[in-house]
Design an enzyme around this catalytic site. Structure first.
Site, PDB file in Angstrom:
ATOM      1  N   GLY A 160       0.823  -1.393   0.050  1.00 23.22           N
ATOM      2  CA  GLY A 160       0.087  -0.050  -0.014  1.00 23.22           C
ATOM      3  C   GLY A 160       0.726   1.190   0.051  1.00 23.22           C
ATOM      4  CG  ASP A 181       6.463  -7.297   0.092  1.00 30.27           C
ATOM      5  OD1 ASP A 181       6.086  -8.378   0.486  1.00 30.27           O
ATOM      6  OD2 ASP A 181       5.686  -6.197   0.186  1.00 30.27           O
ATOM      7  CB  CYS A 309      -5.049  -2.648   5.376  1.00 32.66           C
ATOM      8  SG  CYS A 309      -4.277  -1.082   5.362  1.00 32.66           S
ATOM      9  CB  CYS A 369      16.568   7.404  20.770  1.00 29.39           C
ATOM     10  SG  CYS A 369      15.184   8.666  21.081  1.00 29.39           S
TER      11      CYS A 369
HETATM   12 ZN   LIG Z   1      13.054   7.696  20.705  1.00 28.59          ZN
END
Ligand SMILES: [Zn+2]
Length: 373
Positions: A160, A181, A309, A369
């Site tokens: 998509g 994919d 979806c 992070c």
């Molecule tokens: Zn982060």
């Protein structure tokens, strides 16, 4: 019987039937509207050509001249290195019925030696024609086009989001696209994944997408990985790319992608759709102030809260819109244009056609992070 021709006697004969111009005379003709064609090879022209000359290699001249100039009475001036190949080429155009073809005596060597205007262009005729509308943008130009040609983008998912992004990135001339994919094309994909086709149902999505992308722009190098992204292959598949387009449809894959993007310091262009709404952001691990995907989603929501979806349904144009927005961000990053969507989350609702941006800050306790998560 006449003695067989050798090269010099053939060229001497051609000089009797093909008018030769000095470089200065040729320039004057060009100013008056003559089509100046540099017939040397792409590699020779890359080092420089006459200003505003059209590059069309000798090998393709007869095949493509009619597309460039169908009018047999339009003046055409041919340029080569020293003025010999252009004589041969001029005779060939005369045979095709072109009545006003001339050759530049001494070729580009003499053109340069006489100090006439020169440009160094890296674009051949195909590229000049293909990318003409974006080359006209001063913010792109030949320099931008070269940056696009040198860029490589990994696209996770040829579905998509990845499919529309891939189509427009290929069309724009991004040099290398990597498609990751492991699915096959299903008929139920086609209402939104318009890169595929009914005749290719059952084919791997990577191969089906490659066929469409190659048909659109054969200059682009397409690499295919018909496998599912996992912890074991993520680094191998993504290393060496400038950008990652996130077209994943589930949280585990996105987390994997986000972690690899941080480790490899490759910006990740995130997009997601649900029913009638979509969202988008850019996570750039090269920038200290950029949040990451997990600043936005520290933990995966329960499956029931994040239907994909196939469970929730989606209007076919929605992924198309988000995929194109992702491609737009990719082009901006490659070209260094505008403000990338870093530190911002763009959300939109197609039903009332409202777009809004919210600030997205880096989370000091982010599991993805933070210095000490
Ligand atoms: Zn982060």
């Amino acid at each position: 019987m006449r003695a067989p021709l050798n090269c010099n006697s053939w060229l001497a004969q051609l000089r009797r039937i093909v008018p030769e111009l000095s470089p200065a005379e040729a320039l004057a003709r060009q100013v008056d509207g003559a089509l100046l064609i540099d017939i040397r090879d792409d590699a020779e022209r890359a080092a420089g050509t006459a200003a505003n000359a059209l590059g069309l290699s000798r090998g393709f001249l007869e095949l493509r001249i009619e597309q460039l100039q169908a009018d047999r009475d339009h003046p055409i001036v041919l340029l080569c290195g020293q003025g010999q190949r252009s004589l041969l080429a001029a005779e060939s155009l005369q045979r095709l019925g072109y009545r006003q073809v001339s050759s530049i005596a001494g070729g580009f060597d003499r053109w340069k030696a006489e100090g006439l205007p020169v440009t160094t262009s890296t674009l051949d005729t195909d590229a000049t024609e293909r990318y003409m509308r974006q080359l006209r943008l001063p913010q792109v130009g030949e320099k931008g086009q070269a940056a696009l040609a040198a860029a490589s983008v990994a696209i996770l998912g040829a579905g998509g989001l990845g499919a529309p992004a891939a189509l427009y990135l290929a069309a724009a001339g991004v040099g290398r696209l990597t498609l990751i994919d492991d699915d096959k094309v299903e008929r139920s994909n086609l209402h939104r994944q318009v890169i595929h086709a009914d005749a290719r149902v059952g084919m791997s999505k990577t191969e089906s997408a490659r066929i469409a992308l190659h048909a659109l722009n054969p200059r682009v190098r397409i690499q295919m990985h018909t496998e599912r992204l996992d912890a074991g292959n993520a680094e191998r598949l993504l290393t060496g790319h400038d950008l990652i387009i996130d077209g994943a449809d589930n949280f585990p894959t996105r987390y994997l992608l986000a972690a690899a993007s941080r480790r490899l310091r490759i910006p990740m262009i995130y997009g997601a759709v649900e029913r009638f709404s979509g969202q988008l952001s850019v996570f750039d691990p090269r920038r200290e102030d950029s949040p990451c995907y997990r600043c936005l989603f520290p933990a995966a929501p329960a499956a029931a809260d994040a239907p994909n979806c196939s469970e929730a349904g989606v209007l076919g144009v929605l992924p198309g819109m988000v995929g194109l927005l992702q491609a737009t961000e990719a082009l901006k990053l490659i070209l260094g244009l505008g403000e990338p969507l870093i530190g911002q989350l763009l959300s939109f609702d197609a039903l009332d056609m409202r777009f809004h941006k919210t600030r997205l800050s880096r989370d000091p306790a982010c599991p993805g992070c933070a210095a000490n998560p």
